[in-house]
Every structure is written in C-alpha cells, then in structure tokens.
Design a protein around this motif. Structure first.
Motif: not given
Length: 127
Positions: A49-52, A63, A65, A99, A101-102, A112
């Motif tokens: 997954s991603r978190h920007w 944000e 996700r 951000g 990346y998981q 991460e």
C-alpha cells in the motif's frame, strides 16, 4: 526494528508539469510524476500500500492512502526495480509530495519505504 540493510527500498521521483491539462484561472495545476522503486536490500519484498502527503503552496494538505500503485502490488527481488507514472492536481502552481510505501518482505517482515519529498512546480514559478 527490521535490519535496515536487509530491508531496503530506494525510491526516486521525476515530476513534470502538464500545461495542457492545467487551468491557472480555475486554480488547477496538473502534474505527472514517475516513480522508480528499487529493492537495494537482501530480501524480496512486495509493495502492499501507499501513503502520500501532498502539500500545496497554501499549506493545504491532502493525504492519500490506498492499496498498491497504479493497480499493482509489485514484488521486487533484490536488485529489481519497478517504475510507474501517476499524477496529482494542485490548486497552487507549487507544492510538494512525500510519503511511504508499506512493504512486506518474503519472510513476513512488514516495513516502510520512505518516499523522499519532491517539488511539484509550474515552470518559472520558483526562483
């Protein structure tokens, strides 16, 4: 804490302003960015997954996700890379993105990968 050499993902970005899809009068500035993700560690790892964190010139923060990137969850063996292009829209001619990346390594370790901050800027707006 995971062994940082064993679980190590390098992320590089290349942003680009898209004038033909932007409309400054409507405060709409469109940017494309190409991301290259390289597994420089010792263990295969999958991007889950991603978190920007996207910040415009007015310090307005969005944000984002979600699962994967561009509909994919690439598995990268040591030394392998994955590249994709995506886009972002801002209400100001300048902003930043950063951000994480998981990732999940093939041994089950979750970690991460940091996405270093990069600047989105319409040409001739930064001096």
């Amino acid at each position: 804490m995971p062994d940082t050499d064993k679980y190590c993902i390098k992320v590089e970005s290349s942003p680009l302003f898209i004038p033909e899809q932007s409309d400054p009068e409507a405060q709409r500035y469109l940017f494309a960015y190409t991301i290259t993700i390289v597994n420089v560690g010792d263990v295969a790892a999958q991007l889950v997954s991603r978190h920007w964190i996207i910040t415009d010139a007015n310090n307005e923060v969005q944000e984002v996700r979600g699962l994967g990137v561009v509909g994919k969850q690439p598995l990268l063996k040591p030394g392998e890379s994955f590249q994709y292009t995506s886009g972002s829209s801002l209400t100001t001619p300048v902003g930043t993105m950063k951000g994480t990346y998981q990732m999940v390594a093939e041994d089950g370790t979750h970690f991460e990968a940091e996405i270093p901050e990069f600047v989105l800027a319409m040409p001739r707006t930064l001096h």
